[in-house]
Design a protein around this motif. Sequence first.
Motif, PDB file in Angstrom:
ATOM      1  N   ARG A 372     -14.740 -10.792  -8.061  1.00  0.00           N
ATOM      2  CA  ARG A 372     -13.609 -10.712  -8.993  1.00  0.00           C
ATOM      3  C   ARG A 372     -12.237 -10.605  -8.339  1.00  0.00           C
ATOM      4  O   ARG A 372     -11.275 -10.212  -9.004  1.00  0.00           O
ATOM      5  CB  ARG A 372     -13.810  -9.495  -9.913  1.00  0.00           C
ATOM      6  CG  ARG A 372     -15.166  -9.439 -10.600  1.00  0.00           C
ATOM      7  CD  ARG A 372     -15.431 -10.651 -11.457  1.00  0.00           C
ATOM      8  NE  ARG A 372     -16.706 -10.556 -12.181  1.00  0.00           N
ATOM      9  CZ  ARG A 372     -17.214 -11.513 -12.927  1.00  0.00           C
ATOM     10  NH1 ARG A 372     -16.550 -12.653 -13.055  1.00  0.00           N
ATOM     11  NH2 ARG A 372     -18.374 -11.369 -13.524  1.00  0.00           N
ATOM     12  N   LEU A 373     -12.111 -10.968  -7.068  1.00  0.00           N
ATOM     13  CA  LEU A 373     -10.812 -10.878  -6.417  1.00  0.00           C
ATOM     14  C   LEU A 373     -10.575 -12.127  -5.578  1.00  0.00           C
ATOM     15  O   LEU A 373     -11.403 -12.487  -4.730  1.00  0.00           O
ATOM     16  CB  LEU A 373     -10.744  -9.637  -5.522  1.00  0.00           C
ATOM     17  CG  LEU A 373      -9.428  -9.421  -4.765  1.00  0.00           C
ATOM     18  CD1 LEU A 373      -8.261  -9.241  -5.736  1.00  0.00           C
ATOM     19  CD2 LEU A 373      -9.528  -8.230  -3.823  1.00  0.00           C
ATOM     20  N   ALA A 374      -9.447 -12.774  -5.807  1.00  0.00           N
ATOM     21  CA  ALA A 374      -9.095 -13.977  -5.044  1.00  0.00           C
ATOM     22  C   ALA A 374      -8.826 -13.613  -3.590  1.00  0.00           C
ATOM     23  O   ALA A 374      -8.081 -12.671  -3.300  1.00  0.00           O
ATOM     24  CB  ALA A 374      -7.868 -14.644  -5.654  1.00  0.00           C
ATOM     25  N   ILE A 375      -9.445 -14.360  -2.679  1.00  0.00           N
ATOM     26  CA  ILE A 375      -9.299 -14.138  -1.243  1.00  0.00           C
ATOM     27  C   ILE A 375      -8.762 -15.413  -0.602  1.00  0.00           C
ATOM     28  O   ILE A 375      -9.308 -16.508  -0.801  1.00  0.00           O
ATOM     29  CB  ILE A 375     -10.656 -13.766  -0.592  1.00  0.00           C
ATOM     30  CG1 ILE A 375     -11.207 -12.464  -1.196  1.00  0.00           C
ATOM     31  CG2 ILE A 375     -10.517 -13.647   0.924  1.00  0.00           C
ATOM     32  CD1 ILE A 375     -10.387 -11.224  -0.930  1.00  0.00           C
ATOM     33  N   ASN A 376      -7.708 -15.287   0.162  1.00  0.00           N
ATOM     34  CA  ASN A 376      -7.118 -16.437   0.848  1.00  0.00           C
ATOM     35  C   ASN A 376      -8.149 -17.187   1.675  1.00  0.00           C
ATOM     36  O   ASN A 376      -8.962 -16.566   2.378  1.00  0.00           O
ATOM     37  CB  ASN A 376      -5.983 -15.978   1.770  1.00  0.00           C
ATOM     38  CG  ASN A 376      -4.677 -15.815   1.029  1.00  0.00           C
ATOM     39  OD1 ASN A 376      -4.494 -16.352  -0.070  1.00  0.00           O
ATOM     40  ND2 ASN A 376      -3.748 -15.065   1.608  1.00  0.00           N
ATOM     41  N   ILE A 504     -16.880 -10.294   6.507  1.00  0.00           N
ATOM     42  CA  ILE A 504     -16.406  -8.973   6.088  1.00  0.00           C
ATOM     43  C   ILE A 504     -15.039  -8.679   6.691  1.00  0.00           C
ATOM     44  O   ILE A 504     -14.138  -8.149   6.019  1.00  0.00           O
ATOM     45  CB  ILE A 504     -17.435  -7.894   6.477  1.00  0.00           C
ATOM     46  CG1 ILE A 504     -18.730  -8.116   5.694  1.00  0.00           C
ATOM     47  CG2 ILE A 504     -16.889  -6.492   6.223  1.00  0.00           C
ATOM     48  CD1 ILE A 504     -19.887  -7.267   6.165  1.00  0.00           C
ATOM     49  N   ASP A 505     -14.871  -9.022   7.959  1.00  0.00           N
ATOM     50  CA  ASP A 505     -13.583  -8.808   8.616  1.00  0.00           C
ATOM     51  C   ASP A 505     -12.483  -9.580   7.907  1.00  0.00           C
ATOM     52  O   ASP A 505     -11.380  -9.064   7.683  1.00  0.00           O
ATOM     53  CB  ASP A 505     -13.690  -9.234  10.081  1.00  0.00           C
ATOM     54  CG  ASP A 505     -12.463  -8.856  10.882  1.00  0.00           C
ATOM     55  OD1 ASP A 505     -12.195  -7.650  11.036  1.00  0.00           O
ATOM     56  OD2 ASP A 505     -11.749  -9.773  11.357  1.00  0.00           O
ATOM     57  N   LYS A 506     -12.789 -10.820   7.541  1.00  0.00           N
ATOM     58  CA  LYS A 506     -11.823 -11.648   6.810  1.00  0.00           C
ATOM     59  C   LYS A 506     -11.462 -11.014   5.472  1.00  0.00           C
ATOM     60  O   LYS A 506     -10.271 -10.905   5.128  1.00  0.00           O
ATOM     61  CB  LYS A 506     -12.425 -13.042   6.598  1.00  0.00           C
ATOM     62  CG  LYS A 506     -11.674 -13.946   5.633  1.00  0.00           C
ATOM     63  CD  LYS A 506     -10.329 -14.377   6.168  1.00  0.00           C
ATOM     64  CE  LYS A 506      -9.715 -15.446   5.263  1.00  0.00           C
ATOM     65  NZ  LYS A 506      -8.348 -15.802   5.695  1.00  0.00           N
ATOM     66  N   VAL A 507     -12.468 -10.579   4.730  1.00  0.00           N
ATOM     67  CA  VAL A 507     -12.221  -9.988   3.416  1.00  0.00           C
ATOM     68  C   VAL A 507     -11.409  -8.707   3.547  1.00  0.00           C
ATOM     69  O   VAL A 507     -10.444  -8.473   2.794  1.00  0.00           O
ATOM     70  CB  VAL A 507     -13.556  -9.730   2.692  1.00  0.00           C
ATOM     71  CG1 VAL A 507     -13.340  -8.856   1.458  1.00  0.00           C
ATOM     72  CG2 VAL A 507     -14.210 -11.049   2.301  1.00  0.00           C
ATOM     73  N   ASN A 512      -6.452  -5.829   2.570  1.00  0.00           N
ATOM     74  CA  ASN A 512      -5.381  -4.998   3.114  1.00  0.00           C
ATOM     75  C   ASN A 512      -4.031  -5.696   2.992  1.00  0.00           C
ATOM     76  O   ASN A 512      -3.016  -5.050   2.713  1.00  0.00           O
ATOM     77  CB  ASN A 512      -5.666  -4.662   4.573  1.00  0.00           C
ATOM     78  CG  ASN A 512      -4.633  -3.719   5.152  1.00  0.00           C
ATOM     79  OD1 ASN A 512      -4.304  -2.701   4.556  1.00  0.00           O
ATOM     80  ND2 ASN A 512      -4.090  -4.077   6.307  1.00  0.00           N
ATOM     81  N   ALA A 513      -4.020  -7.005   3.184  1.00  0.00           N
ATOM     82  CA  ALA A 513      -2.756  -7.750   3.071  1.00  0.00           C
ATOM     83  C   ALA A 513      -2.171  -7.625   1.673  1.00  0.00           C
ATOM     84  O   ALA A 513      -0.938  -7.561   1.502  1.00  0.00           O
ATOM     85  CB  ALA A 513      -2.985  -9.220   3.426  1.00  0.00           C
ATOM     86  N   LEU A 514      -3.024  -7.579   0.664  1.00  0.00           N
ATOM     87  CA  LEU A 514      -2.532  -7.402  -0.709  1.00  0.00           C
ATOM     88  C   LEU A 514      -1.931  -6.015  -0.892  1.00  0.00           C
ATOM     89  O   LEU A 514      -0.912  -5.851  -1.575  1.00  0.00           O
ATOM     90  CB  LEU A 514      -3.670  -7.631  -1.698  1.00  0.00           C
ATOM     91  CG  LEU A 514      -4.254  -9.047  -1.722  1.00  0.00           C
ATOM     92  CD1 LEU A 514      -5.412  -9.128  -2.718  1.00  0.00           C
ATOM     93  CD2 LEU A 514      -3.184 -10.068  -2.075  1.00  0.00           C
ATOM     94  N   PRO A 521      -0.382   1.491   0.381  1.00  0.00           N
ATOM     95  CA  PRO A 521      -1.315   1.487   1.503  1.00  0.00           C
ATOM     96  C   PRO A 521      -2.776   1.574   1.055  1.00  0.00           C
ATOM     97  O   PRO A 521      -3.112   2.311   0.127  1.00  0.00           O
ATOM     98  CB  PRO A 521      -0.918   2.728   2.300  1.00  0.00           C
ATOM     99  CG  PRO A 521       0.503   2.997   1.915  1.00  0.00           C
ATOM    100  CD  PRO A 521       0.628   2.565   0.489  1.00  0.00           C
ATOM    101  N   LEU A 522      -3.625   0.788   1.727  1.00  0.00           N
ATOM    102  CA  LEU A 522      -5.073   0.902   1.526  1.00  0.00           C
ATOM    103  C   LEU A 522      -5.547   2.105   2.329  1.00  0.00           C
ATOM    104  O   LEU A 522      -5.452   2.119   3.561  1.00  0.00           O
ATOM    105  CB  LEU A 522      -5.773  -0.380   1.991  1.00  0.00           C
ATOM    106  CG  LEU A 522      -7.302  -0.381   1.943  1.00  0.00           C
ATOM    107  CD1 LEU A 522      -7.825  -0.076   0.556  1.00  0.00           C
ATOM    108  CD2 LEU A 522      -7.846  -1.713   2.447  1.00  0.00           C
ATOM    109  N   LYS A 523      -6.049   3.111   1.634  1.00  0.00           N
ATOM    110  CA  LYS A 523      -6.465   4.338   2.306  1.00  0.00           C
ATOM    111  C   LYS A 523      -7.979   4.422   2.477  1.00  0.00           C
ATOM    112  O   LYS A 523      -8.471   4.841   3.524  1.00  0.00           O
ATOM    113  CB  LYS A 523      -5.965   5.552   1.516  1.00  0.00           C
ATOM    114  CG  LYS A 523      -4.464   5.639   1.384  1.00  0.00           C
ATOM    115  CD  LYS A 523      -4.056   6.827   0.524  1.00  0.00           C
ATOM    116  CE  LYS A 523      -2.545   6.896   0.366  1.00  0.00           C
ATOM    117  NZ  LYS A 523      -2.137   8.035  -0.521  1.00  0.00           N
ATOM    118  N   THR A 524      -8.711   4.044   1.420  1.00  0.00           N
ATOM    119  CA  THR A 524     -10.168   4.162   1.434  1.00  0.00           C
ATOM    120  C   THR A 524     -10.784   2.844   1.000  1.00  0.00           C
ATOM    121  O   THR A 524     -10.336   2.239   0.015  1.00  0.00           O
ATOM    122  CB  THR A 524     -10.638   5.278   0.481  1.00  0.00           C
ATOM    123  OG1 THR A 524     -10.023   6.509   0.860  1.00  0.00           O
ATOM    124  CG2 THR A 524     -12.156   5.443   0.517  1.00  0.00           C
TER     125      THR A 524
END
Length: 847
Positions: A372-376, A504-507, A512-514, A521-524
Amino acid sequence: MRRIILLVLAICSAAVFAKAPSQTELDTLAQQLLVKYELLSAKPDTCPAPHQKQCYLSRLTFSTPFDANSQQWSIYFSQLMPIYSTDSSQFTITHINGDLHQIKPSSAFAGFKQNTPISIEFYSQESQITRAEFMPNYILASAGLTSRVINSTKTAIDPDTKLELQPYLAPFLTYEQLQTSNDDATPWMDAEYLYESESRPILNTPPLSLIPKPVALTLLSGEAVDLSQGLNLQLANDIDQVQLTAAIARLARFGIKQHSQGIKTTLKLDLAADNPEAYTLKIQHEQITISATSSAGIFYALQSIAGLVSLDNLTIPALNITDAPRYEFRGMHIDVARNFRSKTFILNTIEQMAAYKLNKLHLHLADDEGWRLAINDLPELTEVGAKRCLDLTEQRCLLPQLGAGLDSQSAVNGYYSQNDYIEILKYAQAHFIEVIPSLDMPGHSRAAIVAMEARFNRLIGQGKSVQALQYRLVEPADKTQYSSIQHYQDNTLNVCLESTYQFIDKVLDEVNALHVQAVVPLKTYHIGADETAGAWVDSPSCRRLQNQQPALHSFNGYFIEKVSAMVAKKGFKVAGWSDGMNDVTLKSMPANVQSNAWATLSDGGHEVAHRHANQGWDVVLSSPDVTYFDFPYQSHPQEPGNHWASRAIDSKKVFEFMPDNLPAHAEIWRSVNNHHYSADDRKTMRTKPFIGLQGHLWSELIRSDRQAEYMLYPRLLALAERAWHKAPWELDYNGQGAKYDQNTGHFNTTLKQQKAADWQRFAALVGFKEFAKLEQAGRFYRLPSVAAQQQSEGLDAFTLYPGIVIEYQNSLGNWLIYDDENKATNVKQVRTLSQRGIRKGRSLAVK
């Protein structure tokens, strides 16, 4: 020779008879075929092999108003528990994958005859007993034709309750359809049962309090304070008013607006307190003063003002509040993967979470049934993985699991664009809520696997083999046969492939870029890590890995440890479900770990939670038997929900939760089959505290935002009460260990009386104040069922919450307002009305 000729003629005749339908014939059959599903028994006397211990018996009946002779068609339908034995000479039923099954006519099928029903009886594994578990949208298909959903299997909306109806599903009328086995003592919670078991409200007006309850509330001398005159906010220099916008807007919706002629309201960050969310609130006729340690405390103090008032009465006494939360983690988990939830639903939920001081939104963004989330750079994740339709090759979409039907644009399908997700992050931040994204792996990953296979096929077709292999998640040479908890044969990433970790690294980087783009900030990051069922046994890459690392204790543990290290290296805290986290070695994990402890309490769930807390992890309580809001409020056939962990989770049960003392619930609660149980904590004592509590809304059975809100409210309010406030009646945890059962008596009479009185306070606040606020906000809260008994002098009826209008149906079929001073006689049914009278609650018959 004559026999040969006759045989040839018979074969030719059968071939003509079995001709494929035309598109018009298929369309007509889909429009006119009447499908009726009957659950005959959830506990039949005998079960065919190989599931002799537990099965259930059902019947599908088909009928048409005309003759239909074609045999070359299939019906695809969702059945949560696999069908393994069929009693029919005319049809076969095959389990495809997950919950998807296929019905095909056999050679003995002679066609549908006008108004002549044909039935199939069949046995399924395990149990499936709530009406919500019987999926809609059966699909009629034939090779080369456009498939159609069979009209009679579509859902409808009840005009009174606005709840989903299932016309294809026969009524549930007996205990054979409610109880899963002969030792299942689940009660049928009808009006009579509720009358005998529920707490009758005793308060006639709302008490001076709010939800969640503050640490201390003290009345002051002086005039009552009329908040309708508004607030004149006076902010200290170090407070950013923009951060308070959401709370100010909520007050304005209630009629408490900000303007220069309002009550002078001073906001200061001068409170000396260890808790960063602590605040004090002093309300007097001429002056309101808020002191806090942070902007979050100021925000919650303003929400407390909103909580003190009723919509029809903005005057309150002068008072002083001192407050701070019980837990730092007060969360709500929303599954948008199985069935999608709109962005509007998420934003609305954030508003209500903040209103009741919840501060963590665990967003479950990917599972078997949807990504459910668009990924570049990975468009297939959403182009294929975010929708379901009938494409058995799964190059365009996922299989139509969970009764998804054919419409890729329906509400159960969809995804958040990057802009959508950024908007959600910013909106959550404006309400002091942290978003914790989760894209479940390595199990529950079928949407990702299918999408990346579609990507692989596309790039191979373009001759780009290196790029095709970069993010591939499966190994073609892996011949492992397994079945997941949801009966998938192919839903687990291969944890021994380097391409899995590249994916997984890509995702992670793209998610995080979003957050960076949103300046949130992405914390968890929650990796999932649960429910991997026997995968990788025959994987060549895993055999090689095992040979390279002979001491490798668990492939799932290896995956979790490796991904956790990746997450930690990127600067994020790692979180996962407790069952998967059990597979790791502690020394191989990062220092900062969150575990969601989700084992049921009646099955020793306290042991896992205690062990993970004791090893230094941050434990968030996720006990299904009290925090899973996709389960029914009550054990009644018309009440939607799942059933495996609890048959009834009403708001009162959530309110009664004592999260600091998990084993103690053996004294006051029962198991899923309504039996007493014991919990022995003498060898599993907890030495470190839990960090918080989380509610959960899984979405397998929830096909609309409206239905999701029905399951959320008012249980979310009770969750907030327990996450923020520790009640004096909660039984203190015995650090030396103790045994608990229905006879141990640790939860004594005094504590029971205190709990009962506190519930009356909470129920009155909900009934007299909070339902109206939810209705004003447009939230589709559940209206309570009516407890009723026909007595000699007439009907006696009440609901769990005071202030709710009750209607009764008389012998003529007319609905009238119930008045307990003039008791009605000859009553057929009872129900409740919403605050504005627009919506009706679920009706119950009166015996």
